[in-house]
Motif scaffolding. Structure first.
Motif, PDB file in Angstrom:
ATOM      1  N   TYR A  87     -17.646  24.229   8.657  1.00 48.29           N
ATOM      2  CA  TYR A  87     -18.259  24.081  10.272  1.00 48.29           C
ATOM      3  C   TYR A  87     -16.934  23.775  11.218  1.00 48.29           C
ATOM      4  O   TYR A  87     -17.211  24.518  12.308  1.00 48.29           O
ATOM      5  CB  TYR A  87     -19.151  22.746  10.087  1.00 48.29           C
ATOM      6  CG  TYR A  87     -19.605  22.230  11.524  1.00 48.29           C
ATOM      7  CD1 TYR A  87     -20.562  22.918  11.837  1.00 48.29           C
ATOM      8  CD2 TYR A  87     -18.719  21.316  12.290  1.00 48.29           C
ATOM      9  CE1 TYR A  87     -21.170  22.472  13.346  1.00 48.29           C
ATOM     10  CE2 TYR A  87     -19.307  21.208  13.480  1.00 48.29           C
ATOM     11  CZ  TYR A  87     -20.362  21.560  14.017  1.00 48.29           C
ATOM     12  OH  TYR A  87     -20.865  21.358  15.078  1.00 48.29           O
ATOM     13  N   VAL A 113     -15.858  27.376  11.883  1.00 50.35           N
ATOM     14  CA  VAL A 113     -16.825  28.266  12.566  1.00 50.35           C
ATOM     15  C   VAL A 113     -16.524  27.795  13.947  1.00 50.35           C
ATOM     16  O   VAL A 113     -16.666  28.806  14.793  1.00 50.35           O
ATOM     17  CB  VAL A 113     -18.362  27.971  12.073  1.00 50.35           C
ATOM     18  CG1 VAL A 113     -19.605  28.239  13.142  1.00 50.35           C
ATOM     19  CG2 VAL A 113     -18.520  28.479  10.736  1.00 50.35           C
ATOM     20  N   CYS A 114     -16.465  26.439  14.332  1.00 47.67           N
ATOM     21  CA  CYS A 114     -16.524  26.060  15.654  1.00 47.67           C
ATOM     22  C   CYS A 114     -15.246  26.496  16.375  1.00 47.67           C
ATOM     23  O   CYS A 114     -15.227  26.988  17.505  1.00 47.67           O
ATOM     24  CB  CYS A 114     -16.380  24.361  15.849  1.00 47.67           C
ATOM     25  SG  CYS A 114     -18.276  23.748  15.357  1.00 47.67           S
ATOM     26  N   ALA A 129     -13.557  29.209  15.522  1.00 43.75           N
ATOM     27  CA  ALA A 129     -13.709  30.551  15.761  1.00 43.75           C
ATOM     28  C   ALA A 129     -14.828  30.870  16.821  1.00 43.75           C
ATOM     29  O   ALA A 129     -14.971  32.153  17.084  1.00 43.75           O
ATOM     30  CB  ALA A 129     -13.907  31.188  14.549  1.00 43.75           C
ATOM     31  N   GLN A 130     -15.574  29.877  17.177  1.00 45.71           N
ATOM     32  CA  GLN A 130     -16.403  30.178  18.443  1.00 45.71           C
ATOM     33  C   GLN A 130     -17.585  31.112  17.738  1.00 45.71           C
ATOM     34  O   GLN A 130     -18.235  31.753  18.718  1.00 45.71           O
ATOM     35  CB  GLN A 130     -15.905  30.576  19.595  1.00 45.71           C
ATOM     36  CG  GLN A 130     -15.095  29.767  20.183  1.00 45.71           C
ATOM     37  CD  GLN A 130     -14.482  30.007  21.705  1.00 45.71           C
ATOM     38  OE1 GLN A 130     -14.534  31.073  21.980  1.00 45.71           O
ATOM     39  NE2 GLN A 130     -13.917  29.086  22.413  1.00 45.71           N
ATOM     40  N   CYS A 131     -18.004  30.865  16.526  1.00 49.61           N
ATOM     41  CA  CYS A 131     -19.104  31.716  15.865  1.00 49.61           C
ATOM     42  C   CYS A 131     -20.588  31.250  16.453  1.00 49.61           C
ATOM     43  O   CYS A 131     -20.572  29.944  16.517  1.00 49.61           O
ATOM     44  CB  CYS A 131     -18.941  31.936  14.406  1.00 49.61           C
ATOM     45  SG  CYS A 131     -17.508  32.536  13.887  1.00 49.61           S
ATOM     46  N   PRO A 132     -21.251  31.995  16.688  1.00 50.41           N
ATOM     47  CA  PRO A 132     -22.709  31.871  16.720  1.00 50.41           C
ATOM     48  C   PRO A 132     -23.327  30.938  15.686  1.00 50.41           C
ATOM     49  O   PRO A 132     -23.189  31.488  14.547  1.00 50.41           O
ATOM     50  CB  PRO A 132     -23.437  33.067  17.499  1.00 50.41           C
ATOM     51  CG  PRO A 132     -22.624  34.156  16.749  1.00 50.41           C
ATOM     52  CD  PRO A 132     -21.340  33.393  16.802  1.00 50.41           C
ATOM     53  N   SER A 140     -26.351  30.697  13.796  1.00 54.25           N
ATOM     54  CA  SER A 140     -27.566  31.335  13.461  1.00 54.25           C
ATOM     55  C   SER A 140     -28.277  30.583  12.435  1.00 54.25           C
ATOM     56  O   SER A 140     -27.758  29.468  11.693  1.00 54.25           O
ATOM     57  CB  SER A 140     -27.436  32.641  12.685  1.00 54.25           C
ATOM     58  OG  SER A 140     -26.808  32.605  11.435  1.00 54.25           O
ATOM     59  N   LEU A 176     -26.867  30.770   8.875  1.00 51.87           N
ATOM     60  CA  LEU A 176     -25.583  29.774   8.757  1.00 51.87           C
ATOM     61  C   LEU A 176     -25.725  28.414   8.813  1.00 51.87           C
ATOM     62  O   LEU A 176     -25.331  27.721   8.210  1.00 51.87           O
ATOM     63  CB  LEU A 176     -24.624  30.096  10.010  1.00 51.87           C
ATOM     64  CG  LEU A 176     -23.366  29.609   9.926  1.00 51.87           C
ATOM     65  CD1 LEU A 176     -22.635  29.833   8.809  1.00 51.87           C
ATOM     66  CD2 LEU A 176     -22.475  29.921  11.311  1.00 51.87           C
TER      67      LEU A 176
END
Length: 288
Positions: A47, A50-51, A53-56, A58, A61
């Motif tokens: 997590y 993910v944050c 990398a600024q991934c959205p 979904s 996910l």
């Protein structure tokens, strides 16, 4: 397997102590390692990545991350669960997904075969040394008879751990005819990572496991070569005054090998499963 039980069950007592400390079983074997001692779940680390990398986030996910956190924390019941764990879950739940279904599926739902195997394991349940330590197992024959796979056995060790007052739960099942998986669960301050590491395994301080080699029938054959009534001797002989009082482990400050428990277990297994090809000690001629 007799020697392996020797080693494992010996450790069940000898590793218990008053101090709190963490046994590291992570060997940092990968080319790149990201290890956070305070993370309660791998998906907490994912997590954060993910944050970063600024991934959205979904729905798919979010559901996957939530699943990983729920299962790694035992439904938020493991002592490794932190305020940070709940903060991450709170952020995940801002994205609508069926979190109740995910929780129920992974924490409560089980197949019919899994329920049957759980009942079989409970039938083998044994309390060790009149202490809050419980051990059970299922055999290869029982798995084949019910068409069970290792996936049907995942909840058994937790069920044993749920016995009121239980501080240590042990569950063993066969991977094949010569290899067994052993799972451990414990309450503070008992560290089962150390126990698992002593027999080639590893894990967390409250949940760990190992794979050992051998079979119960061979253990019964070894015992029966030297004892005519091992099941009886394992119960009535004062091992604590005879064998255990002379155990070499006492000289190093460790607990003596619980030879009576081991002898009783192997003999009972042979009797219950009518193990074949076991050579029993022949009775001596009458002396009049």
């Amino acid at each position: 397997v007799y020697q392996l039980f020797h080693q494992a069950l010996r450790q069940l007592v000898s590793f218990f102590f008053a101090q709190y400390y963490i046994i590291k079983t992570n060997t940092f074997f990968a080319q790149y390692n990201e290890v956070q001692r305070n993370a309660s779940a791998t998906c907490e680390i994912i997590y954060d990545l993910v944050c970063l990398a600024q991934c959205p986030l979904s729905e798919h996910l979010v559901r996957s991350l939530y699943t990983g956190i729920v299962t790694d924390t035992g439904g938020f019941m493991h002592s490794s669960t932190t305020p940070r764990t709940h903060e991450i879950v709170a952020q995940l739940m801002k994205i609508p997904f069926s979190f109740t279904k995910v929780y129920y599926k992974h924490m409560y739902e089980k197949s019919k075969i899994a329920t049957i195997m759980e009942a079989i394991a409970i039938g083998h349940l044994e309390q060790l040394w009149e202490k809050p330590y419980y051990m059970t197992y299922v055999t290869l024959e029982e798995m084949l008879d019910k068409g069970a796979t290792k996936e049907d056995l995942g909840s058994i060790v937790s069920t044993i751990k749920n016995i009121k007052g239980c501080d240590l739960a042990i569950f063993m099942y066969p991977l094949d005819a010569q290899h067994y998986k052993v799972s451990f669960r414990s309450n503070p301050p008992y560290d089962v990572a150390k126990l698992a590491a002593s027999i080639g395994g590893g894990g967390h301080i409250r949940a760990a496991g190992a794979t050992i080699e051998g079979n119960f029938e061979e253990a019964a054959r070894v015992i029966n070569r030297n004892s005519a009534l091992p099941s009886v001797c394992g119960r009535v002989c004062p091992q604590e005054k005879q064998c255990e009082s002379k155990c070499i482990h006492l000289k190093t400050g460790r607990q003596a090998v619980a030879i009576g428990c081991l002898e009783r277990f192997a003999a009972d297994y042979e009797r219950e499963h009518q193990a074949s090809n076991t050579q029993h000690t022949a009775p001596k001629p009458s002396n009049g």
